[in-house]
Design an enzyme around this catalytic site. Structure first.
Site, short mmCIF file in Angstrom:
data_model
loop_
_atom_site.label_atom_id
_atom_site.label_comp_id
_atom_site.label_asym_id
_atom_site.label_seq_id
_atom_site.Cartn_x
_atom_site.Cartn_y
_atom_site.Cartn_z
N SER A 115 0.78 -1.38 -0.01
CA SER A 115 0.04 0.01 -0.05
C SER A 115 0.95 1.33 0.10
CB SER A 115 -0.70 0.03 1.14
OG SER A 115 -1.42 1.27 1.46
N TYR A 120 -1.27 -0.31 10.17
CA TYR A 120 -1.32 -0.71 8.73
C TYR A 120 0.08 -0.24 8.02
CZ TYR A 120 -3.73 -1.38 4.13
OH TYR A 120 -3.77 -1.64 2.68
#
Length: 239
Positions: free
Chosen positions: A137, A150
């Site tokens: 990501s 995350y």
């Protein structure tokens, strides 16, 4: 026919990757944990268009369950294309983040990567051809407020990508990470309005799952044999 496994294959990006790999001639194992019905529906859609696929279910954080599910699949032939797409986010600013929010996100992305990838390695190595593609990501590169867990998980995945690529390069196996930015999926729906996207993304739009799938398909192909250890962004120019 090469065998491919896509974890988290029933989600938006995962489903697009499954469809593309099947269209490219792979037999695709569509993995799901809770979304088994969605995975089976995807499999039926792939078969209806002439592709080869089957659904498989396990929790990537449970190493014993992963091994029990995967080992029978590689008895006769290795899985040579692995897309580690399973991941979750549970956002909170760090001072208010609960321990379970930290551990769950890390567990799926980082421990899930180990649990799924490690049992498949030796058969892949013996075949002297393999493609491992980890879905990372933009948060793992640039960070993001409210996503320390995350970002840490995806940053660790990027580092693991680079290290593993060096270990298996001489065996004809490439290991790369794909780092999407804002992509049109159920996960991002309602998070970013069109005005916000236009401010954040130089291309003034969100990406499409099929665009991510096209990049993954290229990295999974013979044409990408000299690309390894890379973290490739697909984000409309955000970075």
């Amino acid at each position: 026919m090469k065998k491919a496994l896509v974890t988290g294959g029933s989600g938006g990006i995962g489903a697009a990757i499954c469809r593309r790999l099947a269209a490219d001639g792979c037999h695709v194992y569509v993995h799901a944990n809770r979304g088994v019905d969605a995975a089976q529906e995807l499999v039926e859609g792939i078969r209806a268009t002439g592709g080869s696929a089957e659904a498989i279910s396990f929790d990537v954080t449970d190493s014993a369950a992963v091994s029990a599910a995967l080992l029978p699949l590689i008895e006769d032939a290795p899985i040579q294309i692995l897309v580690n797409n399973a991941g979750i986010h549970d956002d909170a600013v760090f001072p208010g983040m609960r321990p379970d929010q930290w551990h769950r996100v890390i567990d799926v992305s980082v421990n899930g990567f180990f649990n799924v990838t490690q049992p498949l390695m030796m058969p892949m190595i013996r075949s002297r051809w393999g493609r491992i593609i980890n879905i990372s990501s933009i948060s793992g590169i640039a960070g993001n407020r409210g996503q320390t867990n995350y970002s840490a998980a995806k940053g660790a995945l990027n580092a693991a990508t680079k290290s593993l690529s060096q270990e298996v390069a001489s065996r004809g196996i490439t290991v790369n990470a794909v780092a999407p930015g804002i992509i049109e999926t159920a996960m991002t729906e309602g998070t970013f309005d069109p005005g916000m996207i236009k401010q954040m993304v130089p291309m003034k739009r969100a990406g499409k799952p099929g665009e991510v799938a096209s990049l993954v398909a290229y990295l999974a192909s013979d044409e990408a044999a000299y690309i390894s250890g890379q973290v490739i962004s697909i984000n409309g120019g955000m970075l």
